[in-house]
Design an enzyme around this catalytic site. Structure first.
Site, short mmCIF file in Angstrom:
data_model
loop_
_atom_site.label_atom_id
_atom_site.label_comp_id
_atom_site.label_asym_id
_atom_site.label_seq_id
_atom_site.Cartn_x
_atom_site.Cartn_y
_atom_site.Cartn_z
N LYS A 127 -2.34 7.10 -26.90
CA LYS A 127 -1.33 7.52 -27.88
C LYS A 127 -1.55 8.98 -28.23
O LYS A 127 -2.60 9.56 -27.94
CB LYS A 127 -1.42 6.69 -29.18
CG LYS A 127 -1.19 5.21 -29.01
CD LYS A 127 0.24 4.91 -28.64
CE LYS A 127 0.46 3.42 -28.46
NZ LYS A 127 1.59 3.11 -27.63
N SER A 162 5.87 3.45 -23.23
CA SER A 162 5.84 4.05 -24.56
C SER A 162 5.38 5.51 -24.58
O SER A 162 5.55 6.19 -25.58
CB SER A 162 4.94 3.24 -25.50
OG SER A 162 3.57 3.38 -25.13
#
Length: 146
Positions: free
Chosen positions: A103, A66
């Site tokens: 993230k 991701s």
């Protein structure tokens, strides 16, 4: 993308100086390289990559993809600095729902969002009543090529 195996850097790391070519390496067409090293041509990764050793940790990225679009490959070694104040746009390691994840931190309209680089993964919108636990800022990632 969960992370494990965080290891604290030594507060006074030993010098790890390796030769540094005195020229930039072309990634397009080759250019002739210098055949010598100068007296000060060395690169100490501790000095180059770690600004606050006592607040710096290493972590290994898991096998998720991701964050590939942000330059973090599965299995990369991450350098995480806990002393840096996280800012919108930083890649951060957060403690989220009982585990660590990495993230991109985005602040939008007074709220925080956690973004992956994958288009098919929606951002995590941090509810206003939840205090976001940013564990540190990812300052470097290293990809093994061989």
């Amino acid at each position: 993308m969960a992370l494990a195996n965080a290891i604290q850097a030594h507060p006074e790391p030993a010098e790890a100086r390796s030769p540094l070519l005195p020229v930039n390496v072309t990634c397009g067409f080759p250019s002739p390289a210098e055949d010598f090293y100068g007296a000060g041509d060395g690169l100490d990764l501790n000095q180059h990559c770690i600004s606050n050793p006592v607040a710096t940790f290493f972590a290994q990225a898991d096998t998720g993809t991701s964050m590939v679009g942000f330059g973090i490959q599965p299995g990369d070694t991450l350098i995480v600095d806990r002393s840096r104040t996280p800012r919108s746009g930083d890649i951060v390691m957060v403690n989220w729902e009982g585990g660590f994840t990495v993230k991109k931190l985005v602040q939008r309209r007074g709220r925080f969002e956690l973004h992956s680089s994958a288009d098919d993964i929606p951002p995590i919108i941090v509810p206003p009543e939840i205090e976001l636990d940013v564990w540190g800022v990812v300052t470097w990632s290293f990809t093994r090529h061989a």
